[in-house]
Design a protein around this motif. Structure first.
Motif, short mmCIF file in Angstrom:
data_model
loop_
_atom_site.label_atom_id
_atom_site.label_comp_id
_atom_site.label_asym_id
_atom_site.label_seq_id
_atom_site.Cartn_x
_atom_site.Cartn_y
_atom_site.Cartn_z
N MET A 1 0.84 -1.18 0.00
CA MET A 1 0.00 0.00 0.00
C MET A 1 0.88 1.25 0.00
N ARG A 2 0.63 2.13 -0.93
CA ARG A 2 1.40 3.38 -1.01
C ARG A 2 0.76 4.43 -0.12
N LEU A 3 1.61 5.19 0.53
CA LEU A 3 1.13 6.25 1.42
C LEU A 3 1.21 7.60 0.72
N SER A 4 0.26 8.45 1.04
CA SER A 4 0.28 9.82 0.50
C SER A 4 1.36 10.62 1.24
N GLY A 5 1.65 11.78 0.72
CA GLY A 5 2.64 12.64 1.35
C GLY A 5 2.26 13.03 2.77
N LEU A 6 0.98 13.34 2.98
CA LEU A 6 0.53 13.71 4.33
C LEU A 6 0.62 12.52 5.28
N GLN A 7 0.28 11.33 4.80
CA GLN A 7 0.36 10.14 5.65
C GLN A 7 1.81 9.91 6.07
N LYS A 8 2.74 10.11 5.13
CA LYS A 8 4.16 9.96 5.45
C LYS A 8 4.59 10.99 6.49
N GLU A 9 4.07 12.21 6.36
CA GLU A 9 4.41 13.25 7.34
C GLU A 9 3.91 12.90 8.73
N VAL A 10 2.68 12.38 8.80
CA VAL A 10 2.10 12.00 10.10
C VAL A 10 2.92 10.88 10.72
N LEU A 11 3.23 9.86 9.94
CA LEU A 11 4.04 8.76 10.47
C LEU A 11 5.42 9.23 10.89
N GLY A 12 5.99 10.14 10.11
CA GLY A 12 7.30 10.70 10.45
C GLY A 12 7.26 11.46 11.77
N LEU A 13 6.21 12.23 11.96
CA LEU A 13 6.06 12.97 13.22
C LEU A 13 5.91 12.01 14.39
N TYR A 14 5.14 10.94 14.19
CA TYR A 14 4.94 9.96 15.27
C TYR A 14 6.28 9.28 15.62
N ARG A 15 7.04 8.91 14.60
CA ARG A 15 8.35 8.29 14.86
C ARG A 15 9.27 9.25 15.58
N GLN A 16 9.23 10.52 15.17
CA GLN A 16 10.06 11.53 15.81
C GLN A 16 9.68 11.68 17.29
N CYS A 17 8.38 11.62 17.58
CA CYS A 17 7.91 11.69 18.97
C CYS A 17 8.47 10.52 19.78
N LEU A 18 8.41 9.34 19.20
CA LEU A 18 8.91 8.15 19.91
C LEU A 18 10.42 8.23 20.12
N ARG A 19 11.13 8.78 19.15
CA ARG A 19 12.59 8.94 19.31
C ARG A 19 12.90 9.91 20.45
N GLU A 20 12.12 10.99 20.53
CA GLU A 20 12.33 11.96 21.60
C GLU A 20 12.02 11.34 22.96
N CYS A 21 11.04 10.45 23.01
CA CYS A 21 10.69 9.78 24.27
C CYS A 21 11.89 9.03 24.82
N ARG A 22 12.69 8.45 23.94
CA ARG A 22 13.85 7.66 24.38
C ARG A 22 14.91 8.53 25.02
#
Length: 78
Positions: A1-22
């Protein structure tokens, strides 16, 4: 399944949040993870074609991440 640009941005933000949590103290890390998850889950029912709302939430999320990523913030509570 291909993700749209906005979906990629949302996932990227979520990953960034999890990285900051560490970077947070071990004792409070779970609080940050739970907060991030709940913030994203609040908008899970949002129509994926509602671009203005998604872009607004992305901006809001980036501002929150910037604030909570500060080294002076050691814990987060509701």
């Amino acid at each position: 399944m291909r993700l749209s640009g906005l979906q990629k941005e949302v996932l990227g933000l979520y990953r960034q949040c999890l990285r900051e949590c560490r970077k947070k103290p071990e004792a409070t890390r779970k609080h940050f993870q739970t907060f991030a998850r709940e913030e994203f889950e609040k908008s899970i029912s949002l129509d994926k074609r509602d671009f203005s709302a998604i872009e607004f939430l992305l901006r809001k999320g980036r501002r929150q991440l910037e604030m909570y990523a500060s080294p002076g913030v050691k814990d987060i509570r509701k």
